[in-house]
Motif scaffolding. Structure first.
Motif, PDB file in Angstrom:
ATOM      1  N   ASN A 159     -14.151  37.079  41.103  1.00  0.00           N
ATOM      2  CA  ASN A 159     -13.483  35.695  41.006  1.00  0.00           C
ATOM      3  C   ASN A 159     -12.813  35.356  42.326  1.00  0.00           C
ATOM      4  N   LEU A 197     -22.196  50.771  32.710  1.00  0.00           N
ATOM      5  CA  LEU A 197     -20.965  49.958  33.083  1.00  0.00           C
ATOM      6  C   LEU A 197     -21.604  48.980  34.218  1.00  0.00           C
ATOM      7  N   THR A 198     -22.396  49.222  35.076  1.00  0.00           N
ATOM      8  CA  THR A 198     -22.570  48.310  36.252  1.00  0.00           C
ATOM      9  C   THR A 198     -23.321  47.005  35.344  1.00  0.00           C
ATOM     10  N   LEU A 250     -20.444  46.521  43.736  1.00  0.00           N
ATOM     11  CA  LEU A 250     -20.077  47.286  42.368  1.00  0.00           C
ATOM     12  C   LEU A 250     -20.753  48.545  42.350  1.00  0.00           C
ATOM     13  N   TYR A 268     -22.662  56.731  31.129  1.00  0.00           N
ATOM     14  CA  TYR A 268     -21.624  55.837  31.129  1.00  0.00           C
ATOM     15  C   TYR A 268     -21.734  54.890  32.494  1.00  0.00           C
ATOM     16  N   PHE A 269     -21.764  55.255  33.538  1.00  0.00           N
ATOM     17  CA  PHE A 269     -21.695  54.464  34.817  1.00  0.00           C
ATOM     18  C   PHE A 269     -23.062  53.821  35.043  1.00  0.00           C
ATOM     19  N   GLU A 270     -24.032  53.965  34.406  1.00  0.00           N
ATOM     20  CA  GLU A 270     -25.431  53.169  34.616  1.00  0.00           C
ATOM     21  C   GLU A 270     -24.939  52.031  33.656  1.00  0.00           C
ATOM     22  N   GLU A 296     -19.089  34.702  32.600  1.00  0.00           N
ATOM     23  CA  GLU A 296     -17.760  34.093  32.965  1.00  0.00           C
ATOM     24  C   GLU A 296     -17.744  33.401  34.327  1.00  0.00           C
ATOM     25  N   ARG A 303     -22.909  45.867  32.302  1.00  0.00           N
ATOM     26  CA  ARG A 303     -21.776  45.428  31.344  1.00  0.00           C
ATOM     27  C   ARG A 303     -21.024  44.335  32.252  1.00  0.00           C
ATOM     28  N   ILE A 304     -20.798  44.833  33.494  1.00  0.00           N
ATOM     29  CA  ILE A 304     -19.830  43.960  34.520  1.00  0.00           C
ATOM     30  C   ILE A 304     -20.644  42.804  34.897  1.00  0.00           C
ATOM     31  N   GLN A 305     -21.996  43.242  35.237  1.00  0.00           N
ATOM     32  CA  GLN A 305     -23.107  41.994  35.759  1.00  0.00           C
ATOM     33  C   GLN A 305     -23.297  41.156  34.642  1.00  0.00           C
ATOM     34  N   ARG A 359     -20.980  40.326  32.496  1.00  0.00           N
ATOM     35  CA  ARG A 359     -19.648  39.457  31.989  1.00  0.00           C
ATOM     36  C   ARG A 359     -19.440  38.475  33.376  1.00  0.00           C
ATOM     37  N   ILE A 360     -19.996  38.915  34.210  1.00  0.00           N
ATOM     38  CA  ILE A 360     -19.919  37.807  35.784  1.00  0.00           C
ATOM     39  C   ILE A 360     -20.700  36.537  35.306  1.00  0.00           C
ATOM     40  N   GLN A 390     -17.521  51.579  41.835  1.00  0.00           N
ATOM     41  CA  GLN A 390     -17.224  51.427  40.535  1.00  0.00           C
ATOM     42  C   GLN A 390     -16.753  52.772  40.170  1.00  0.00           C
ATOM     43  N   PRO A 398     -16.368  31.525  37.583  1.00  0.00           N
ATOM     44  CA  PRO A 398     -14.800  31.676  38.075  1.00  0.00           C
ATOM     45  C   PRO A 398     -14.060  30.699  37.518  1.00  0.00           C
ATOM     46  N   LYS A 399     -12.715  31.169  37.159  1.00  0.00           N
ATOM     47  CA  LYS A 399     -11.757  29.932  36.544  1.00  0.00           C
ATOM     48  C   LYS A 399     -10.970  29.372  37.889  1.00  0.00           C
TER      49      LYS A 399
END
Lengths: 135, 179
Positions: free
Chosen positions: B58, A24-25, B24, A20-22, A35, A27-29, A31-32, B28, A37-38
């Motif tokens: 962000n 997760l890293t 991260l 999972y943690f492998e 996405e 997936r977050i990367q 998404r960044i 994490q 910065p808003k």
């Protein structure tokens, strides 16, 4: 026996899926990267909602400007024959009044004027069409 | 890896992404477990952990180094957890005990749990506590943070935290002995 927190291991009983943690890293990367910065302006929500009535009004203006003006013939064409007959029945106008309303230009000839017949021939024609009482 | 090294990478625009990736990898798991103990459900914890790190990314430019990086990350994670539970409560118009009941059912039904009976009982006892008290207990008991660190994260005095923790311990032991 009285239980105390000291008797319990302070480890969490929860588990996670294998690897999972492998994942997760990554997936977050991902998404960044997707996405950005808003930087939201306070004006944007106000503008967004004020656009709705503006678009509706523009739509109405556009619709009415692009429609050609209706003539009396167009308006009359939208009314069914049955409705016209019903209306005329309700008004109580006789034939002469109706002709007067429509005007002198109207052509109400029956076509009989163009037929040259002598008296006997006319009588035969009237008898044939059984119009004697009408005329 | 030292926090100062991660911060030095983050503060440089050319190495910001690299610095964030270091952050991260370093935090994490701690963030995930911090969240998981509060929301119980793995999928919820997964979603929240991602949202927390997106938020950290962000807002990296706003981090002025007035607190430790670790404290700041924990503060973001803690706020997200509390917001999540509050929203859950408001969404379903549930009073406190109903959310606790829902989370208790998750403990009983999930297959992603492997503790002995007394550990499960402890988790159920924790759900009887108010969210903030449970948060403080988790950070002290499971994560073994110092009261000073918890105080910095929650912006609460050490004295108040000690009182809250000891009250939580009493409630939990009472629950364990009654059930």
């Amino acid at each position: 026996m009285k239980r105390s927190l000291d008797d319990i291991k302070n480890t969490t009983p929860f588990t996670v899926p294998v690897g999972y943690f492998e994942s997760l890293t990554g997936r977050i990367q991902n998404r960044i990267q997707v996405e950005a910065p808003k930087h939201r302006s306070a004006f944007i929500p106000v503008l967004k909602w004020s656009m709705v009535p503006a678009i509706v009004i523009l739509g109405f203006v556009w619709y009415f400007r692009t429609q050609p003006p209706l003539t009396s013939a167009d308006l009359l064409a939208e009314v069914s024959t049955q409705e016209i007959i019903y209306y005329l029945d309700q008004t109580g106008l006789d034939e002469a009044e109706l002709i007067a309303l429509i005007g002198d230009d109207a052509d109400f000839s029956t076509g009989l004027e163009e037929i040259e017949l002598d008296e006997n021939g006319l009588q035969e024609l009237l008898d044939e069409y059984d119009l004697g009482e009408v005329l | 890896m030292e926090e100062a090294f991660i911060l030095s990478k983050i503060s440089n625009p050319e190495t910001k992404t690299y610095g964030f990736n270091l952050l991260l990898k370093h935090y994490q798991q701690r963030v995930y477990w911090h969240v998981r103990k509060m929301v119980i459900d793995h999928d919820d914890a997964d979603d929240l952990t991602q949202e927390i790190f997106i938020k950290i990314w962000n807002n990296l430019d706003k981090f002025r180094g007035e607190s430790q990086l670790f404290t700041w990350i924990y503060r973001v994670a803690t706020n997200e957890c509390l917001n999540f539970l509050n929203k859950k409560r408001k969404r379903f118009f549930l009073p406190l005990h109903d959310v606790a009941e829902e989370l208790t059912q998750k403990i009983e039904s999930t297959d992603m749990i492997s503790g002995d009976e007394i550990q499960l009982k402890l988790q159920k006892a924790l759900l009887k506590l108010p969210d903030k008290q449970r948060l403080v207990f988790n950070m002290k008991y499971f994560e073994e943070l110092k009261f000073e660190e918890i105080a910095a994260i929650t912006d609460t005095s050490v004295g108040a935290l000690k009182a809250s923790y000891h009250l939580a311990v009493k409630k939990i032991e009472q629950f364990l002995n009654e059930n």
